[in-house]
Design a protein around this motif. Sequence first.
Motif, PDB file in Angstrom:
ATOM      1  N   UNK A  87     114.703  25.888  20.171  1.00  6.16           N
ATOM      2  CA  UNK A  87     113.514  26.635  19.775  1.00  6.16           C
ATOM      3  C   UNK A  87     112.310  26.089  20.546  1.00  6.16           C
ATOM      4  N   UNK A  88     111.113  26.486  20.164  1.00  3.91           N
ATOM      5  CA  UNK A  88     109.945  26.144  20.974  1.00  3.91           C
ATOM      6  C   UNK A  88     108.751  25.776  20.099  1.00  3.91           C
ATOM      7  N   UNK A  89     107.726  25.243  20.751  1.00  9.26           N
ATOM      8  CA  UNK A  89     106.452  24.941  20.111  1.00  9.26           C
ATOM      9  C   UNK A  89     105.333  25.381  21.047  1.00  9.26           C
ATOM     10  N   UNK A  90     104.162  25.645  20.467  1.00 12.06           N
ATOM     11  CA  UNK A  90     102.986  25.918  21.288  1.00 12.06           C
ATOM     12  C   UNK A  90     102.439  27.309  21.174  1.00 12.06           C
ATOM     13  N   UNK A  91     103.309  28.314  21.121  1.00 14.07           N
ATOM     14  CA  UNK A  91     102.838  29.704  21.041  1.00 14.07           C
ATOM     15  C   UNK A  91     103.045  30.272  19.647  1.00 14.07           C
ATOM     16  N   UNK A 110      98.869  17.576  18.538  1.00 15.17           N
ATOM     17  CA  UNK A 110      99.908  16.828  17.826  1.00 15.17           C
ATOM     18  C   UNK A 110     100.147  17.412  16.441  1.00 15.17           C
ATOM     19  N   UNK A 111      99.072  17.770  15.752  1.00 13.57           N
ATOM     20  CA  UNK A 111      99.205  18.309  14.399  1.00 13.57           C
ATOM     21  C   UNK A 111      99.996  19.608  14.394  1.00 13.57           C
ATOM     22  N   UNK A 112      99.664  20.510  15.299  1.00 12.63           N
ATOM     23  CA  UNK A 112     100.360  21.790  15.346  1.00 12.63           C
ATOM     24  C   UNK A 112     101.807  21.624  15.804  1.00 12.63           C
ATOM     25  N   UNK A 113     102.034  20.728  16.757  1.00 17.93           N
ATOM     26  CA  UNK A 113     103.401  20.509  17.249  1.00 17.93           C
ATOM     27  C   UNK A 113     104.304  20.028  16.130  1.00 17.93           C
ATOM     28  N   UNK A 114     103.849  19.057  15.377  1.00 20.91           N
ATOM     29  CA  UNK A 114     104.656  18.537  14.271  1.00 20.91           C
ATOM     30  C   UNK A 114     104.843  19.599  13.184  1.00 20.91           C
ATOM     31  N   UNK A 115     103.773  20.330  12.882  1.00 21.64           N
ATOM     32  CA  UNK A 115     103.889  21.396  11.896  1.00 21.64           C
ATOM     33  C   UNK A 115     104.893  22.447  12.337  1.00 21.64           C
ATOM     34  N   UNK A 151     103.895  13.773  24.136  1.00 23.90           N
ATOM     35  CA  UNK A 151     104.124  12.537  23.378  1.00 23.90           C
ATOM     36  C   UNK A 151     104.550  12.789  21.934  1.00 23.90           C
ATOM     37  N   UNK A 152     104.104  13.898  21.355  1.00 22.16           N
ATOM     38  CA  UNK A 152     104.522  14.222  19.980  1.00 22.16           C
ATOM     39  C   UNK A 152     106.003  14.558  19.944  1.00 22.16           C
ATOM     40  N   UNK A 153     106.491  15.321  20.911  1.00 20.17           N
ATOM     41  CA  UNK A 153     107.913  15.635  20.975  1.00 20.17           C
ATOM     42  C   UNK A 153     108.741  14.371  21.235  1.00 20.17           C
TER      43      UNK A 153
END
Length: 287
Positions: A87-91, A110-115, A151-153
Motif C-alpha cells: 500500500x502507500x502513504x502521502x496521497x 511524520x504525523x500523517x505518515x504514521x496515521x 525516516x518515519x517509514x
Amino acid sequence: MMPRKRLGRTDIEVSTMGLGTVKFGRNQSLKYPTPFDLPSDEQVRRLIDCAHSMGVNLIDTAPAYGYSEERIGDALRKSRKDWVISTKVGEEFTPDKFSDQGHSRFDFSATHTRMSVERSLRRLRTDYLDLVLIHSDGNDLNILQQTEVLPTLQQLKQEGWIRAFGISSKTLEGGLLAAEICDAVMVTYNASQQDEAPVIAKSAQHGAAVLLKKVLASGHICHDAPAPGAVVHKVKAEIDPIQQALDFAYAAQGVTSAIIGTLNEHHLRDNLFKAIRAQDSAVSTNE
C-alpha cells in the motif's frame, strides 16, 4: 503458475505479476480511456481468487484508491497469510459528489505518515504491511530528502509495523536516489514511457526491488486490442498489443514484478497467461 522473485534485499517472495486495485475503489480523476462503475464485492472476490489460482500473491493498493483497502481487507480476511500486500502513504483523494472529478492532496509529515499506516492496518484487517510505498506528487527528490516520510517509514520498519518501504516515483532523479536508499521502487515503464529505465538498472546494482506501473499505459494499450477469443482479421491477429507490452516490460533485466489491474476476470486470466509467456520468452532470449 506465475513465477516468484525476492523483493529486493528482503526475504519476501512476490509473484512477478501483481494485481493492481485502483479500480476496486475509485473511478474519478483517472486516466483510463473509458469510464467504469465500481465492482461489486462478489466481483472483487472473484478477481482476487482468479489471480490467486494462477500463483499471484502480490496485491497493490493505496489510501488514494478510494475504498480499495477496505474491500481488500474484507476479501482477504481468511487468506491474509497467502498475500503480500503493498500500500502507500502521502496521497489522500476526496471524491466529488456532484461530478466525476475528485481531488488529491499530499502530506508527507511524520504525523500523517504514521496515521496513514495505522489506518491502512485497520482497513486491511492486518497487523503488519509487507510493503509501503510513498505516493509521490512529482517532487521526488524533495520528498525523499526534505520531508519526514522516509525516516518515519524507516522507524515503522524497525518497530515491526511494515516489512519494507519505497516510493512510487515520478522522476528519473527520484527513482535513481530511491534505488540507493529504499527497499523498492515503483516506476512507469512501457514502450512509450522509458524515461525511468535507468532506475531499473541501478536498482539491480543496489539490490532494490523494481515494480512496474502503467505497463499497459493505463489501459490505453489494451483499449484497442481485440477481446480474448474474438474472431479478427488474420493480419491483425498476428499483432497482440498486450503481449507486445508485456514482452517489452519483462525483457528489462532487473524487474521484480509488473502491477496490472482489470475488472474483467477473463481479461485478468488472459493477461496472466501472457505475462508468463513474456517471461518465458525473456529467459530464452537471455540464454
